[in-house]
Motif scaffolding. Structure first.
Motif, PDB file in Angstrom:
ATOM      1  N   GLN A 779       0.740  -1.174  -0.126  1.00 43.69           N
ATOM      2  CA  GLN A 779      -0.037   0.161  -0.103  1.00 43.69           C
ATOM      3  C   GLN A 779       0.873   1.334   0.005  1.00 43.69           C
ATOM      4  N   LEU A 780       0.523   2.130  -0.778  1.00 43.01           N
ATOM      5  CA  LEU A 780       1.117   3.560  -0.941  1.00 43.01           C
ATOM      6  C   LEU A 780       2.594   3.359  -1.030  1.00 43.01           C
ATOM      7  N   PRO A 781       2.798   2.966  -2.204  1.00 46.91           N
ATOM      8  CA  PRO A 781       4.641   2.617  -2.532  1.00 46.91           C
ATOM      9  C   PRO A 781       5.318   3.918  -2.529  1.00 46.91           C
ATOM     10  N   ALA A 782       4.858   5.050  -2.553  1.00 45.40           N
ATOM     11  CA  ALA A 782       5.349   6.244  -2.520  1.00 45.40           C
ATOM     12  C   ALA A 782       6.241   6.736  -1.231  1.00 45.40           C
ATOM     13  N   CYS A 783       5.582   5.807  -0.215  1.00 48.28           N
ATOM     14  CA  CYS A 783       5.934   6.157   1.281  1.00 48.28           C
ATOM     15  C   CYS A 783       7.119   5.174   1.550  1.00 48.28           C
ATOM     16  N   TRP A 784       7.466   4.244   0.554  1.00 44.76           N
ATOM     17  CA  TRP A 784       8.551   3.295   1.147  1.00 44.76           C
ATOM     18  C   TRP A 784       9.971   3.486   0.025  1.00 44.76           C
ATOM     19  N   THR A 785       9.783   4.864  -0.450  1.00 47.07           N
ATOM     20  CA  THR A 785      10.877   5.031  -1.447  1.00 47.07           C
ATOM     21  C   THR A 785      12.522   4.977  -1.018  1.00 47.07           C
ATOM     22  N   LYS A 786      12.360   5.181   0.557  1.00 44.09           N
ATOM     23  CA  LYS A 786      13.642   4.838   1.046  1.00 44.09           C
ATOM     24  C   LYS A 786      13.919   3.687   1.874  1.00 44.09           C
ATOM     25  N   ARG A 787      12.884   2.661   1.539  1.00 42.69           N
ATOM     26  CA  ARG A 787      13.023   1.241   2.093  1.00 42.69           C
ATOM     27  C   ARG A 787      12.869   0.259   0.971  1.00 42.69           C
ATOM     28  N   SER A 788      14.125   0.486  -0.029  1.00 41.58           N
ATOM     29  CA  SER A 788      14.212  -0.507  -1.108  1.00 41.58           C
ATOM     30  C   SER A 788      13.942  -1.871  -1.251  1.00 41.58           C
ATOM     31  N   PRO A 789      14.483  -2.385   0.073  1.00 49.79           N
ATOM     32  CA  PRO A 789      14.380  -3.932   0.354  1.00 49.79           C
ATOM     33  C   PRO A 789      12.913  -4.500   0.479  1.00 49.79           C
ATOM     34  N   VAL A 790      12.005  -3.728   1.060  1.00 49.68           N
ATOM     35  CA  VAL A 790      10.763  -3.934   1.087  1.00 49.68           C
ATOM     36  C   VAL A 790       9.982  -4.297  -0.417  1.00 49.68           C
ATOM     37  N   PRO A 791       9.631  -5.694  -0.542  1.00 48.85           N
ATOM     38  CA  PRO A 791       8.962  -5.821  -1.889  1.00 48.85           C
ATOM     39  C   PRO A 791       7.688  -5.404  -1.924  1.00 48.85           C
ATOM     40  N   THR A 792       7.555  -4.653  -3.274  1.00 46.54           N
ATOM     41  CA  THR A 792       6.207  -3.822  -3.705  1.00 46.54           C
ATOM     42  C   THR A 792       5.008  -4.965  -3.947  1.00 46.54           C
ATOM     43  N   THR A 793       5.407  -5.785  -4.844  1.00 49.37           N
ATOM     44  CA  THR A 793       4.583  -6.838  -5.216  1.00 49.37           C
ATOM     45  C   THR A 793       5.106  -8.249  -4.916  1.00 49.37           C
ATOM     46  N   GLU A 794       4.227  -9.336  -4.866  1.00 49.43           N
ATOM     47  CA  GLU A 794       4.505 -10.666  -4.505  1.00 49.43           C
ATOM     48  C   GLU A 794       3.350 -11.505  -4.995  1.00 49.43           C
TER      49      GLU A 794
END
Length: 1440
Positions: A779-794
């Motif tokens: 949810q809200l991928p724009a908030c995770w730009t500084k957390r690149s190791p977090v998967p966006t989709t799986e």
């Protein structure tokens, strides 16, 4: 005395909603017993305040208001309020879309703005504004009886809503509300002990809903058919009180019953109807429910464009959680704090009317005030007074039978110019649900439940569509043929279960004097209202939406108990919210024939024919900075419970049947659906005749489960978790939207509808299988730009087993079925089918086919696929457990069993199959724990700002595969259905086998030389005679008349532009550029085990003692146990290993994402690639345990290097240098007469098969291939290179080092030379080389030795064999391709030919002249050797 109390009570309500009313005149009229008021204007601002919806009243009028007060019989006769002709016009509120059109109401609305800005709790109107003390005893009881028995009659109620060109009007002829007794008959009742019940009935008569379109001037040019015409329904209200002095009922039950609901929608009304539905959805989700700027207090913070989430309302993830009555700000750390000026949601809006619906007066004061919580206020602790218990409200809607009819309209031309335009409508589709139930149960804001159920539903085709009159009344078609959608059961079979426990059910507690009990606990609710219970009550559709809000301890519901006032500084108790939607669709059957598909697509095309702007456009995600980090207490509270929304969808026993197209006009609909211009309709459509038998493809699935989970307050939760340095797995898990899909027992097969309308048993094409799919989205991928190791989709996909099986006749029928939908003959004429094809596919039980066809089966096992995407990389991994292909051939004799012929087996242990020694060794059976056939992992970096990202990684491992190219494959490919006989033979067959004829009536008679089986069939030529539907009976198509050749066109719009050579060149350039971008930094690891191919000249069925599908075991069994084993050629393909430069071996299956030990950062560092091939061999099995080798095992090691030169600004193209060096192992070839005979037999068999396949494929392509465009003659793009200057031979460098450029690279390649007009093949190839421009290719092969041995029997001596051996040593070859020349160099150090003889049981001995035939060496040969050679060449025997 009574007048002093009743008159102010009535005046308070009348004066509240009516403008410019003099209280003195009203009071004098009321004292007379009757009052009549005419031409009254309503207070629009008060109505808007009461509705609290984003609508503006443009006008509101009452033609006549009558009030009758029986002063002498107030205790036995009701007060009657009659409204004659009330009309209101609404539009969307200012700021939502349009400006105010009425300036008169702006002044009155300013007062409402000031009232709303005060944000005071809503209170009921005072019974006597001038006197705060109510009279005790008898007078108070009498006033309560008067209020409880007030009759309200509304005659001619008109409501209109206007927007853009839409005019929606609702007209109710009569509506009456009155009090009834326990038998629901009109009576004068009062609340008495012990029941404490009040009942009311509201009857609505002749309700008509119209939807019309107005022009730019606001005038309706012509009126459409009403959406709803003269529909009557009744509503029952049941109020239960706790005691005589209760101001608010404890239980409120309001339920509406409609016996028949008939809706009608035309093609012009459908876009407007969809627009109204969008408005309702936008209101539901709060997309247009935001308050105006003037509605907020001055100095307040910005108001977000949404309403507060409330029970029963699922708002969007980015617009939720702002004004919940719990400590959401404590949990999610909202930056601006809760907005106190937020509008209430639709349930709170409806809840605010509960006291007004009850009609009980309330007094102003501490004890009698019903406190409505302010938006944004706390649920408990901030109230100054104790809050009473919320009543339980039950709302229901019931419909016995309903119908929704879709109509197409056409304009009628009038003789007079000034006459109004008339429109004629034609019914084409009808949806008929029955037994509809909608029930809502809520208690305050802590519990909300909505249940929707349908007992049965079906969809029926009516009249004709697009000129095809397929269901006209005079065709006398069966009703079952018109039904294409069926779900659930009928009311006659199910009963009145949809009315269970309603006020219209005589068995309900309320109708038997018993107080109803409701389940208000989430756990008990889920245990009681299960999927099985919902299907037992309804049968077609059941939905249960449950929302609960409980305190942190899990005991009780928020707002359902009295709580003392708490100090403001005391922390709020967090609550636990849950939202669950469960949808169940019962057994349904969908029949997609031509009539249904064209009607559905026509509806979709009509719905898309509009230019309305959406109510709300998606806004970009705004990343808000948090003010303070989360505290440990907040994190622990979130770890304990996070509110989520769960949606579950279950489909039970779904059956979808796709029939052969009886007519096809999709080429006129598909462009419209694709957003293109609609082509002209065909000028004439042939008369429709039903096709019987009608083949069809049927899909069946036993159960489908879909689960979707999303966080209830996504933006707040993501904002909190994304700010944490190391969030827990639980918190990260809830930051995703999760989706699960499970499919159980899915199967597909062929069936056929006979002349009686029944379908034959299913012929399985895809046997039953199950599968599962899981996916999650951040949810809200724009908030995770500084957390690149977090998967966006799986995404994870699992397929335990999948199989496909079909005969050639079934495959041809499937092809014809698909082509009947994908290709159209222009005028909609159906495409004919082969009668013999249908008879062979759908054989009657007990009828044996004259030419049985083998069945091809393909199965895949244990497929697992995982996809993962991050901000920097995309990766995937997966496995394929096993693949098997086999053919089942029926027995040749009667009573014989079918034979199983394995064709492909993987994985198979092929490590020892490169020689024939494995046939004489003990071979272990294939283990169930064998490794997966395919395992791979791939990781691709995304283009980002950091150009130092590592390149892509590809790890692939393929186990051994055994293939049996059996002649049964040719039998399957070349199988042709038998041709039908003459009419007399058909009549005899009809007499002998009536079941076959009823199943397979002749559809077409074609000669084999006209068109081949499986080709695009020829359609029936339209008759020149006029057809009269009124006099023509229903006919079944039996014979296809001869007609000129008509080429079918594709129904999907495609580009018809002819691509020039330059266009193809540009596409090739782009392809090469993309290929180079993919491999220039690719870390590659490829492992492919040997693939062993068996080519027998006769069929090799698997013995019953061998494991099904074991090809090596089958061959070994035939080799040892069968004396007549057919000759078999065995080709053992090499093992392949490819490694990029510097890469170390890794397991091919990796956890995603994975890390490579030495990532490739620079372009070209992945090269050179090391390519290894080993154990490539060919041998023959000739029966009687006799095997001969053709090619001994060999291999090679190759090195591939590719470099590129990036062009400068002045250069136009990029240069490539490709170098390939191959070191081959010694090659040894053996051949004998039996092997040559076997090779010839195999070549002859497969060449014949290929020629027959080409013949059939050409015939199939002629019917569907487009004509060659004019001017597109096929010319060779390569011109003669005569006249070009040959390069100097000194530029050749055969001994050049690997990757070193030759001198030829320095030759200029410009176009200014004297021979620039001549284009050579090499120059044209380099121009195609894309952005590459210049392509330099250097290849080198090194082969130490080649040996060829030829064996043959000696014709001059018995039991003697001759062997001729040819040997070449130290072979080398090189090819150098530059921009202006190509050089090829070959070198052989020595070449020898010798011959040998061998008698049976003896060793090989040299022949005459020491067995020497030819000897060529690099060094000189001695003189004696030359003399010997002279005698050898003069020897006639050896030369012979």
């Amino acid at each position: 005395m009574l007048e002093s109390y009743v008159t102010p009570l009535l005046m308070s309500y009348v004066n509240k909603y009516i403008k410019n009313l003099k209280p003195s005149d009203l009071q004098l009229s009321l004292w007379g017993g009757d009052v009549v008021l005419s031409k009254l204007d309503l207070k629009l601002d008060v109505l808007e305040q009461e509705l609290k919806l984003p609508f503006t009243f443009m006008s509101g009028h009452i033609h006549e208001l009558r009030i009758h007060v029986p002063w002498t019989k107030l205790g036995s006769e009701p007060v009657v309020i009659t409204i004659n002709t009330m009309e209101c016009i609404l539009k969307l509120r200012d700021g939502v879309q349009d400006d105010h059109e009425s300036g008169s109401s702006s002044t009155s609305r300013s007062a409402s703005d000031s009232v709303k800005a005060q944000a005071k709790p809503r209170r009921l109107q005072q019974a006597a504004p001038s006197d705060p003390d109510l009279p005790p005893g008898y007078v108070q009881s009498l006033i309560r009886r008067v209020v409880n028995n007030v009759n309200i009659v509304v005659n001619n109620l008109i409501l209109k809503y206007v927007e853009d060109d839409i005019v929606l009007s609702v007209n109710i002829t009569s509506a009456e509300c009155y009090t009834v007794d326990d038998a629901w008959e009109r009576a004068f009742m009062d609340i008495t002990a012990p029941e404490l019940v009040l009942r009311k009935v509201i009857n609505f008569s002749d309700c008509t809903v119209c939807l019309d379109k107005r022009n730019g001037s606001g005038k309706i040019e012509f009126y459409q058919d009403p959406l709803l015409y003269k529909c009557s329904f009744r509503t029952r209200l049941h109020f239960t009180y706790d005691n005589m002095n209760s101001k608010i009922p404890a239980l409120i039950k309001m339920q509406t019953m409609v016996e028949s609901l008939k809706l009608s929608v035309t093609d012009q009304q459908l876009p407007m109807f969809m627009r109204i539905l969008e408005l309702v959805i936008a209101l539901y989700y709060g997309a247009i429910g935001a308050p105006r700027d003037g509605d907020a207090d001055e100095g307040s913070g910005p108001i977000r464009e949404t309403v507060a989430p409330v029970p029963g309302m699922d708002v969007e993830e980015d617009n939720q959680g702002m004004a919940r009555p719990f400590s959401s700000s404590e949990l999610y750390m909202q930056p601006g704090g809760p907005d106190d000026q937020m509008d209430e949601g639709w349930v709170s809006w409806a809840w605010s009317f509960v006291p007004a619906i009850v009609g009980e007066e309330d007094e102003e004061g501490e004890d009698g005030t019903y406190h409505q919580r302010e938006p944004g206020s706390s649920p408990s602790g901030t109230q100054q007074h104790a809050q009473p218990r919320d009543p339980v409200v039950s709302i229901g809607f019931y419909c016995t039978k309903a119908s929704v009819t879709f109509k197409l309209t056409e304009s009628l031309s009038e003789s007079s110019y000034y006459s109004p335009q008339k429109v004629k409508s034609r019914e084409v589709l009808c949806l008929e649900p029955e037994g509809i139930t909608i029930e809502v149960l809520m208690m305050g804001e802590a519990f909300f439940d909505c249940q929707i159920g349908i007992v049965g539903c079906r969809a029926v085709c009516l009249k004709g569509i697009m000129g095809v009159r397929d269901f006209e009344d005079n065709l006398n078609r069966r009703e079952e043929d018109a039904v294409f959608f069926m779900c659930g059961e009928t009311l006659s079979a199910k009963g009145m279960t949809y009315l269970t426990n309603s006020l219209f059910d005589y068995r309900s507690p309320e109708n038997n004097g018993v107080r109803a009990e409701f389940i208000l606990d989430a756990t008990n609710h889920k245990e009681t209202y299960t999927e099985i219970a919902g299907m037992q009550r309804f049968g077609a559709f059941y939905m249960d939406y449950l929302y609960t809000m409980e305190n942190g301890g899990g005991k009780g519901s928020v707002g359902s108990q009295d709580s003392p006032a708490l100090a403001k500084e005391e922390p709020l108790t967090p609550v636990q919210e849950s939202s669950t939607k469960r949808l169940v669709v019962g057994p349904l059957e969908v029949r997609l024939h031509s009539s249904a598909v064209h009607r559905i697509l026509k509806m979709v095309a009509c719905a898309m024919d509009h230019e309305y702007e959406p109510y709300c456009k998606p806004e970009p995600e705004l990343v808000e900075e948090r003010r303070a980090p989360a505290t440990p207490e907040e994190l622990s509270s979130l770890e304990e419970f996070i509110p989520t929304r769960l949606t579950c969808l279950t489909l039970l026993k779904v059956c979808i049947t796709v029939s052969v197209a009886e007519f096809n006009l999709l080429h006129t609909l598909m462009p419209v659906l694709m957003g293109q211009k609609a082509p002209p309709a065909p000028p004439s459509v042939p008369a429709f005749q039903p096709v019987r038998p009608l083949p069809a493809l049927r899909f069946q699935v036993e159960r489908v489960n879909v689960e979707h989970t999303v966080p209830m307050y996504g933006p707040e939760l993501v904002g909190l978790v994304s700010a944490l340095s190391q969030p827990s797995d639980n918190l990260l898990h809830h930051c995703y939207a999760h989706c699960y899909l499970k499919v159980f027992e899915f199967q597909a097969g062929l069936t056929c509808q006979d002349a009686a309308g029944t379908f034959l048993p299913l012929l399985p094409i895809i046997p039953s299988f199950s599968t599962a799919l899981y996916g999650k989205l951040l949810q809200l991928p724009a908030c995770w730009t500084k957390r690149s190791p977090v998967p966006t989709t799986e995404c994870i996909f699992e397929l335990p087993h999948f199989a496909v099986q079909a005969t050639m006749a079934q495959a041809l029928l499937l092809q014809a079925l698909c082509q009947s939908w994908t290709h159209s003959l222009g005028n909609g004429t159906p495409q004919a089918l082969s009668e013999g094809l249908l008879q062979q596919v759908f054989r009657a039980p007990g009828v044996k086919s004259r030419s049985p066809s083998p069945t091809l089966e393909c199965s895949v096992q244990n497929v697992e696929l995982k996809l993962c995407s991050r901000a920097t990389v995309k990766c995937a991994s997966g496995t394929v457990g096993a693949v098997k292909v086999c053919a089942r051939t029926p027995g040749s004799e009667e009573g014989s069993k079918e034979k199983l012929v394995p064709l492909i087996q993987g994985p198979s242990d092929t490590r020892e199959l490169h020689t024939s020694r494995w046939l004489n060794e003990i071979r272990k059976p294939e283990s169930l724990l064998a490794p997966d056939l395919l395992a791979f992992s791939v990781q691709v970096p995304l283009q980002g700002d950091d150009c130092r990202n590592s390149g892509a990684v590809l790890l692939v491992s393929v186990q051994g595969i055994a293939a049996n190219v059996d002649p049964v494959v040719c039998t399957w490919l070349l199988h042709q259905p038998h041709r039908t006989g003459s009419r007399q033979q058909q009549q005899q067959q009809q007499q002998q086998a009536p079941a076959v004829v009823a199943m397979a009536m002749p559809l077409a008679k074609r000669r084999e030389d006209e068109v081949s089986v499986g080709s695009t069939p020829l359609a029936k030529q339209p008759s020149n005679q006029a057809s009269d539907y009124a006099s023509s009976p229903v006919k079944t198509k039996t014979v296809t008349e001869s007609r000129p050749l008509s080429i079918p066109m594709k129904v999907m719009p495609i580009s018809t532009a002819v691509e020039s050579w330059s266009t193809s060149e540009e596409r090739m350039k782009a392809l090469i550029a993309h290929a180079w971008d993919a491999v220039k930094r690719l870390t590659l690891q490829l492992e492919v085990q040997s693939c062993c191919v068996f080519l027998p000249n006769d069929s090799l069925p698997s013995p019953s003692t061998i494991i099904c599908g074991d090809i090596p075991g089958t061959v070994r069994s035939w080799y040892h146990n069968q004396a007549s084993m057919p000759g078999t050629l065995v080709v053992c393909l090499p093992q392949i290993s490819v490694l990029s430069a510097g890469h170390k071996y890794m397991e091919p299956l990796q956890e995603l994402p994975f890390v490579v030990s030495k990532p490739i950062l620079e372009e070209g560092d992945a090269f050179p690639w090391t390519i290894s091939l080993s154990q490539f061999s060919v041998y023959t099995l000739l029966g009687q345990q006799h095997s001969l080798s053709l090619l001994e095992p060999m291999g090679c090691t190759s090195t591939l290097a590719v470099t590129s030169h990036r062009p400068q600004a002045s250069e136009g193209r990029q240069s490539f240098v490709v170098c390939l060096h191959v070191d081959l192992q010694p090659v040894q070839v053996k051949c004998s007469n039996p092997q040559v005979q076997l090779l010839y037999e195999l070549f002859l068999s497969w060449s014949t098969t290929w020629a027959r396949l080409q013949k059939h494929s050409v015939l199939r392509q002629t019917s569907g291939a487009p004509e060659t465009p004019q001017g597109a003659a096929l010319t060779s793009p390569v011109r003669s290179s005569a006249g070009t200057v040959l390069p100097d031979a000194s530029t050749c460098s055969p001994s050049a080092d690997l990757g070193s450029p030759t001198e030829g690279d320095s030759v200029p390649a410009g176009d200014d030379g004297p021979f620039s007009d001549t284009v050579t093949l090499e120059q044209k190839t380099s121009s195609i080389g894309g952005t590459s421009g210049k392509v330099s290719l250097w290849m080198q092969w090194m082969l130490p030795k080649v040996t060829v041995k030829l064996y043959a029997p000696d014709s001059a001596a018995k039991n003697t064999e001759i062997c001729v051996i040819a040997e070449m040593e130290d072979l080398s070859a090189s090819v150098d391709v530059q921009d202006v020349y190509t050089k090829i160099k070959c070198k052989v150090v020595s070449f020898n030919m010798d011959h040998y003889r061998c008698r049976q049981g003896q060793d090989w001995l040299s022949g005459q002249y020491e067995g020497l035939i030819l000897q060529c060496k690099e060094t000189a040969v001695s003189g004696r050797g030359c003399a010997e050679r002279g005698r050898l060449w003069r020897s006639d025997l050896i030369l012979h």
